[in-house]
Design an enzyme around this catalytic site. Structure first.
Site, PDB file in Angstrom:
ATOM      1  CG  ASP A   9      -1.707   1.219   1.418  1.00  0.00           C
ATOM      2  OD1 ASP A   9      -2.439   1.584   0.476  1.00  0.00           O
ATOM      3  OD2 ASP A   9      -1.607   1.849   2.479  1.00  0.00           O
ATOM      4  CG  ASP A  11      -1.591   7.690   0.421  1.00  0.00           C
ATOM      5  OD1 ASP A  11      -1.160   8.848   0.450  1.00  0.00           O
ATOM      6  OD2 ASP A  11      -1.976   7.126  -0.626  1.00  0.00           O
ATOM      7  CG  ASP A 171      -1.960   2.194   6.472  1.00  0.00           C
ATOM      8  OD1 ASP A 171      -2.282   1.855   5.312  1.00  0.00           O
ATOM      9  OD2 ASP A 171      -2.242   3.308   6.954  1.00  0.00           O
TER      10      ASP A 171
END
Length: 221
Positions: A9, A11, A171
């Protein structure tokens, strides 16, 4: 031996981008005469859920949220964000060292993000690391986006790996759900705006720093 593809991922996982995202949202609110409705520290986690989530949160603080208002502000937010996409954004410590080691070991490495593709490409170029990843799939690259598992699978295919033999490093709950739907493990980070929440998602592994990533990937077999 087939090496597991490692898909990241962007961001909140590879880079801390919340400051620039929130600044763009606050410019939208200022245009509406509402002032800065989001706090760069307190609302950083919301920034990791995208532009619309930030707009909804800010507008909810001054009244009921009208989705038509969110739709109107969304392209403005993206335009503001593109203007200053890397003013505050930085890569997390050790991220690119871990990527380099994974590549040295033969792991295909790529990015699957819900950030629009053009913005993700621009950010990685500005940070000087686009060439370190075999491919990038953004929110609008395909007809679907995370948590649809096909986004992850197609990222792995374009990176030259086997979709059944990969791991997603992320995240958020979206990343956890995506990996589970694809039938592959996830490694979630304990740092970043959402880091304090990732243990509750029970991924196959958690890391507190990127110097733990290679070992965590290898431990998956």
């Amino acid at each position: 031996m087939l090496m597991r593809a490692v898909i990241f991922d962007l961001d909140g996982t590879l880079a801390e981008t919340s400051g620039d995202l929130i600044a763009a949202a606050n410019r939208c609110f200022a245009d509406l005469g509402l002032g800065a409705l989001l706090d760069p520290q307190e609302d950083a986690a919301t920034a990791m859920h995208g532009a619309r989530a930030m707009l909804r949160l800010g507008l909810s603080r001054v009244g009921e949220v009208d989705e038509a208002d969110v739709d109107r502000q969304y392209p403005r937010l993206l335009a503001y964000y593109e203007e200053e996409i890397d003013r505050h954004s930085t890569l997390f410590p050790g991220a690119m060292e871990a990527v380099a080691e994974l590549r040295r070991l033969g792991h295909p490495v790529a990015i699957c993000t819900n950030k629009p593709e053009a913005l993700a490409e621009k950010l990685l170029d500005r940070l000087g690391v686009r060439g370190d990843f075999a491919c990038l799939i953004g929110a609008d690259t395909l007809a679907m986006r995370k948590p649809d598992p096909e986004c992850l699978r197609e990222t792995v295919r374009r990176a030259g790996g086997d979709p059944a033999h990969c791991v997603l490093v992320g995240d958020t709950e979206t990343d956890r759900i995506t990996a589970r739907a694809a039938g592959v493990p996830s490694i979630l980070v304990r740092f970043g705006p959402n880091g304090h929440r990732t243990a509750d998602l029970h991924p196959e592994a958690l890391i507190g720093h990127y110097d733990e990533l290679v070992a965590a990937v290898q431990a998956l077999g």
